[in-house]
Structures are given as C-alpha cells and as structure tokens.
Design a protein around this motif. Structure first.
Motif, short mmCIF file in Angstrom:
data_model
loop_
_atom_site.label_atom_id
_atom_site.label_comp_id
_atom_site.label_asym_id
_atom_site.label_seq_id
_atom_site.Cartn_x
_atom_site.Cartn_y
_atom_site.Cartn_z
N THR A 177 16.14 36.49 -3.37
CA THR A 177 17.07 35.95 -4.36
C THR A 177 17.25 36.91 -5.52
O THR A 177 18.38 37.17 -5.97
N ALA A 178 16.14 37.47 -6.02
CA ALA A 178 16.21 38.43 -7.14
C ALA A 178 17.01 39.67 -6.73
O ALA A 178 17.85 40.17 -7.49
N ALA A 179 16.77 40.16 -5.51
CA ALA A 179 17.50 41.34 -5.03
C ALA A 179 18.99 41.04 -4.92
O ALA A 179 19.84 41.88 -5.27
N ALA A 180 19.32 39.83 -4.45
CA ALA A 180 20.73 39.45 -4.34
C ALA A 180 21.39 39.38 -5.71
O ALA A 180 22.51 39.87 -5.90
N VAL A 181 20.70 38.80 -6.69
CA VAL A 181 21.24 38.71 -8.05
C VAL A 181 21.45 40.11 -8.63
O VAL A 181 22.52 40.42 -9.18
N LEU A 182 20.44 40.96 -8.52
CA LEU A 182 20.51 42.31 -9.10
C LEU A 182 21.59 43.16 -8.44
O LEU A 182 22.17 44.05 -9.08
N GLN B 71 12.02 30.22 -11.51
CA GLN B 71 11.19 30.92 -12.51
C GLN B 71 10.86 32.35 -12.06
O GLN B 71 10.95 33.30 -12.85
N ALA B 72 10.46 32.49 -10.79
CA ALA B 72 10.09 33.82 -10.28
C ALA B 72 11.30 34.75 -10.27
O ALA B 72 11.20 35.93 -10.62
N THR B 73 12.46 34.21 -9.87
CA THR B 73 13.69 35.02 -9.87
C THR B 73 14.03 35.45 -11.29
O THR B 73 14.44 36.61 -11.52
N ALA B 74 13.87 34.54 -12.25
CA ALA B 74 14.15 34.88 -13.65
C ALA B 74 13.25 36.02 -14.12
O ALA B 74 13.72 37.01 -14.69
N ILE B 75 11.94 35.90 -13.87
CA ILE B 75 11.01 36.93 -14.32
C ILE B 75 11.32 38.27 -13.66
O ILE B 75 11.38 39.32 -14.32
N LEU B 76 11.55 38.26 -12.34
CA LEU B 76 11.83 39.51 -11.62
C LEU B 76 13.12 40.16 -12.12
O LEU B 76 13.17 41.37 -12.35
N THR B 77 14.16 39.34 -12.31
CA THR B 77 15.44 39.93 -12.75
C THR B 77 15.38 40.35 -14.21
O THR B 77 15.99 41.35 -14.58
N PHE B 78 14.63 39.61 -15.06
CA PHE B 78 14.42 40.05 -16.44
C PHE B 78 13.82 41.45 -16.45
O PHE B 78 14.28 42.35 -17.15
N LEU B 79 12.75 41.62 -15.67
CA LEU B 79 12.01 42.89 -15.68
C LEU B 79 12.85 44.03 -15.12
O LEU B 79 13.00 45.08 -15.75
N VAL B 80 13.42 43.83 -13.92
CA VAL B 80 14.13 44.92 -13.26
C VAL B 80 15.40 45.29 -14.02
O VAL B 80 15.69 46.48 -14.23
N SER B 81 16.16 44.28 -14.47
CA SER B 81 17.40 44.61 -15.19
C SER B 81 17.10 45.28 -16.53
O SER B 81 17.84 46.16 -16.97
N SER B 82 15.98 44.88 -17.18
CA SER B 82 15.57 45.56 -18.42
C SER B 82 15.30 47.04 -18.15
O SER B 82 15.72 47.91 -18.92
N TYR B 83 14.57 47.31 -17.06
CA TYR B 83 14.31 48.70 -16.68
C TYR B 83 15.61 49.47 -16.46
O TYR B 83 15.77 50.60 -16.93
N ILE B 84 16.54 48.86 -15.72
CA ILE B 84 17.80 49.54 -15.40
C ILE B 84 18.55 49.90 -16.68
O ILE B 84 19.03 51.03 -16.84
N VAL B 85 18.64 48.93 -17.62
CA VAL B 85 19.37 49.18 -18.87
C VAL B 85 18.65 50.20 -19.73
O VAL B 85 19.27 51.14 -20.25
N VAL B 86 17.34 50.02 -19.89
CA VAL B 86 16.57 50.93 -20.76
C VAL B 86 16.62 52.36 -20.25
O VAL B 86 16.68 53.31 -21.03
N MET B 87 16.61 52.52 -18.93
CA MET B 87 16.57 53.87 -18.36
C MET B 87 17.95 54.53 -18.25
O MET B 87 18.03 55.76 -18.19
N ASN B 88 19.04 53.73 -18.27
CA ASN B 88 20.34 54.30 -17.92
C ASN B 88 21.47 54.10 -18.93
O ASN B 88 22.49 54.80 -18.84
N PHE B 89 21.31 53.18 -19.88
CA PHE B 89 22.41 52.87 -20.78
C PHE B 89 21.94 52.92 -22.23
O PHE B 89 20.76 52.71 -22.51
N PRO B 90 22.85 53.17 -23.18
CA PRO B 90 22.45 53.19 -24.60
C PRO B 90 21.84 51.86 -25.03
O PRO B 90 22.39 50.79 -24.72
N ASN B 91 20.70 51.91 -25.70
CA ASN B 91 20.02 50.69 -26.16
C ASN B 91 19.02 51.05 -27.25
O ASN B 91 18.64 52.22 -27.40
N PRO B 92 18.57 50.07 -28.04
CA PRO B 92 17.69 50.38 -29.18
C PRO B 92 16.29 50.84 -28.80
O PRO B 92 15.60 51.43 -29.63
N ILE B 93 15.84 50.55 -27.56
CA ILE B 93 14.45 50.90 -27.19
C ILE B 93 14.42 51.91 -26.04
O ILE B 93 13.47 51.95 -25.27
N ALA B 94 15.47 52.71 -25.91
CA ALA B 94 15.56 53.67 -24.81
C ALA B 94 14.42 54.69 -24.89
O ALA B 94 13.96 55.06 -25.97
#
Length: 389
Positions: free
Chosen positions: A296-301, A358-381
C-alpha cells in the motif's frame, strides 16, 4: 509498571528527541524520523516507559490546530479564493483516484467492504504538516508552488471534514445527511461571525494594548482556541476553525507578529504529535500487516506524484513544478490517522485495517520526507544548494 507522570513523560520525550534529533542531523536524516522512532522505542510496544500515550496524543493535536492557525495568518482572503478555484478540479479528480486505489487495495487484501472504503478515505489526503513544514517560507508566501500546494491541502481538508462527519454518523449504520448539510451550512456563518468579531472587537483591542506583548499573545491564543472549539460544536472540525481564526486576522498589521510568537509553541506540540504516532503503533501487529502495508505504501508513493503530475500538467503547469508538488504531496495524512482512530472507535473497522492505515502513514511520512529533503528545496535540506528557509 507505575504510571509515568506528565513531567516524566515530557522529560523522556524532549530529552530523547533532542538526543535522537542530534544523531539524525549528524546522519543527515529528517527530524521526523527521530520523533517517530522515539515514540516506537519509548511507547508500549518496546520499552513502555511512557504509558500515558493517549493523553499525549490528545495534547499533540493542538500542534495541528496551531499549524492551520498560522497557515491562515499567512494567507490573504482574496488569494485563498483564487487558489481554491485553481485547485478544485485537481482536488476532486485526485481524491476520487486515491479513494478508488485504497478501496481496491483493501479488497485485494481481504478486508470487508466498509473497511476497504475507510482505507480508501485514508488514502485521499496528503500531510499538511509534512507539505508545509518542508516548504521554504519564501515559496509558501510568494510563489505559485506554495499557492497551489496550500489550495490542494485546503481542498483536502474540506473533504476530510466531510469524511470525518460521515464516520461520526456511521455508528447508527446510516450517514446523517441532515447533520452533514447543517455543518456545511454553518461554515459561511462561522466565517462571518469570526470576521465581525475580529473587525469590531479584536483589532481595536490589539490597537489599544499593542505595547503589552504578553496580552497580544494571550488574546491570539484564546481566539485560535475559541474559534476551533466553536467549529467543533457546529459539526465542522477544530482544524478548520483554527484556519478560519487565522485567515480572518490575516489582513491586520499584527498578524505576522502573532505568527512569529506562536511558532515555537506549534513546534512543541508537533514533536508530541509525531512521537504519539510512533508510540501508538503496536509492533505485535507487524507480522499480520507487513506485506499489505509495504504494498500500500509503495502504491501511494508511486501513484500520488504521478497523478498530481498528470493533473497539473493538464492545467498548463510547468513539468518540473508539477513533479515538485506531486512528490511533496506523495504521502497520506495526519487526517488518515484520525480517520483510522475514529473508524475504530465507531467499530467500523478492525485492528488489522486500522494498523494498515497507521503503518502506511508512517512509511509514507518517512519515505516522502527523504525524497523531498534529498531532492527539492526545503528548510532542512542536507545539501547546501537545496536548503531554503
């Protein structure tokens, strides 16, 4: 084990968060990872040293209320109407696609029809906290990207409120459409009342006593909480009430001072929010829901960025901008967690469906945060060229 006092819980949470956040920064990881990991570690599933988790979870929702209040303070009403008009088509189509995706996955994994619809509801929304916190302030206030993201998130907030009201009427086995209609009819009334109070009561008070900073802070806090609670009474939600409280004050000259004053308080409660997500997760459920949650998390991401890219691309948005928004909104939401908890309390879904969300939320929170922090402008890059405050 003896009940942990509130002070002991705060000591463990904030001292532990400071330690893990330090390690996360040295390891170039998003801070959200540290807060959720600490919740799992200190919560009932592992060490069990923080055992008043429900109280902390209830307190942590104040962070979301402050987040939406500050979001309202930063938006001009005319800009809001323009943004929501632009975002409505994308919002309707994307919510329908994600609802269908969640329902299909629920059926695939053998959940009941009602559980599948609830899973579909949870898939519709993207995280306001992650979307806004990882967006540079300059972009949020002045750029087309910020306007579009805020418009989409606000549209999703209205849909989420409808979903929460449907679930609240679910214990009777039927949707209370009368209550649903009353709640949405109450929305313009609440906006009007809030605007009148701000214009004829609050702004004169701010003008007369603007030298007393403590009073300004207290009045703003009381206004935010008061409108949030009134919205809850009217059948809306505290979150949308807080946003209305903010946007009705947005045109005043004191709004930016209030926003700066409340940001540390907001961050305090948001740390509690992410801690409580980790603490309430039962690791004993992992064997049962691991494979469905990963799929489910992979499908969402994978699907969310693509859907937003296609929909925004059809509205003549730049390709790069469309991908940027898609990845920033490529997770499910804190509203998804509220839906899971509420549906469980109404006995509409079982523990398996709740923990899948809950598990999908946690997984997508973590992975999408990584994707944004590593690839797009953000305050904690981590990369200097991507860091934008």
């Amino acid at each position: 084990m003896a009940e942990t006092s509130l002070f002991q819980s705060f000591f463990l949470i904030f001292s532990g968060a400071a330690l893990l956040a330090t390690l996360a920064l040295y390891g170039r990881q998003p801070l959200l990872v540290a807060y959720i990991a600490l919740g799992v570690l200190l919560g009932p599933s592992v060490l069990g040293v923080v055992n008043n988790v429900q109280l902390l979870a209830d307190m942590s929702t104040i962070g979301i209320i402050f987040l939406l209040f500050l979001l309202g303070l930063d938006m001009q009403p005319q800009a809001l109407l323009s943004v929501i008009r632009k975002a409505t088509f994308v919002g309707i189509v994307s919510c329908a696609v994600f609802l269908g995706l969640g329902y299909g996955l629920g059926q695939l994994f053998g959940f009941t029809t009602v559980e599948s619809w609830v899973i579909g509801m949870a898939m519709m929304f993207s995280s306001t906290i992650i979307g806004i916190k990882l967006l540079p302030t300059t972009v949020l206030h002045h750029k087309h990207l910020g306007e579009l993201m805020v418009g989409l998130l606000l549209f999703q907030d209205f849909v989420a409120i409808a979903c929460l009201m449907i679930l609240l009427s679910g214990s009777t086995g039927q949707v209370d459409f009368a209550q649903l209609g009353i709640s949405f009819a109450a929305l313009p009334l609440l906006v009007l009342v809030a605007w009148v109070i701000v214009k004829y009561v609050l702004l004169p008070l701010f003008t007369r006593f603007d030298r007393f900073h403590e009073y300004i802070f207290l009045l703003a806090l009381g206004w935010c909480m008061g409108v949030a609670e009134l919205a809850e009474i009217l059948g809306l939600s505290r979150e949308i009430g807080a946003f209305i409280a903010g946007i009705t004050m947005a045109t005043s000259r004191i709004s930016q001072y209030i926003a700066l004053s409340l940001k540390p308080l907001r961050d305090f409660f948001l740390i509690l929010f992410f801690f409580s997500i980790g603490a309430q997760f039962k690791l004993a459920m992992v064997p049962e829901i691991a494979v469905p949650a990963l799929i489910t998390a992979a499908a969402v991401l994978a699907v969310k960025p693509l859907v937003f890219r296609l929909l925004l691309g059809n509205q003549s948005e730049q390709k790069v901008l469309a991908w940027d928004i898609g990845f920033r909104l490529g997770q499910i939401s804190e509203f998804s967690l509220l839906i899971a908890f509420l549906a469980t309390s109404q006995q509409l879904i079982g523990s398996g469906a709740s923990h899948l969300i809950q598990a999908t939320a946690i997984l997508t929170f973590l992975v999408s945060s990584y994707i944004v922090v590593m690839n797009f402008p953000n305050p904690i890059a981590i990369k200097d060229e991507l860091r934008r405050d």
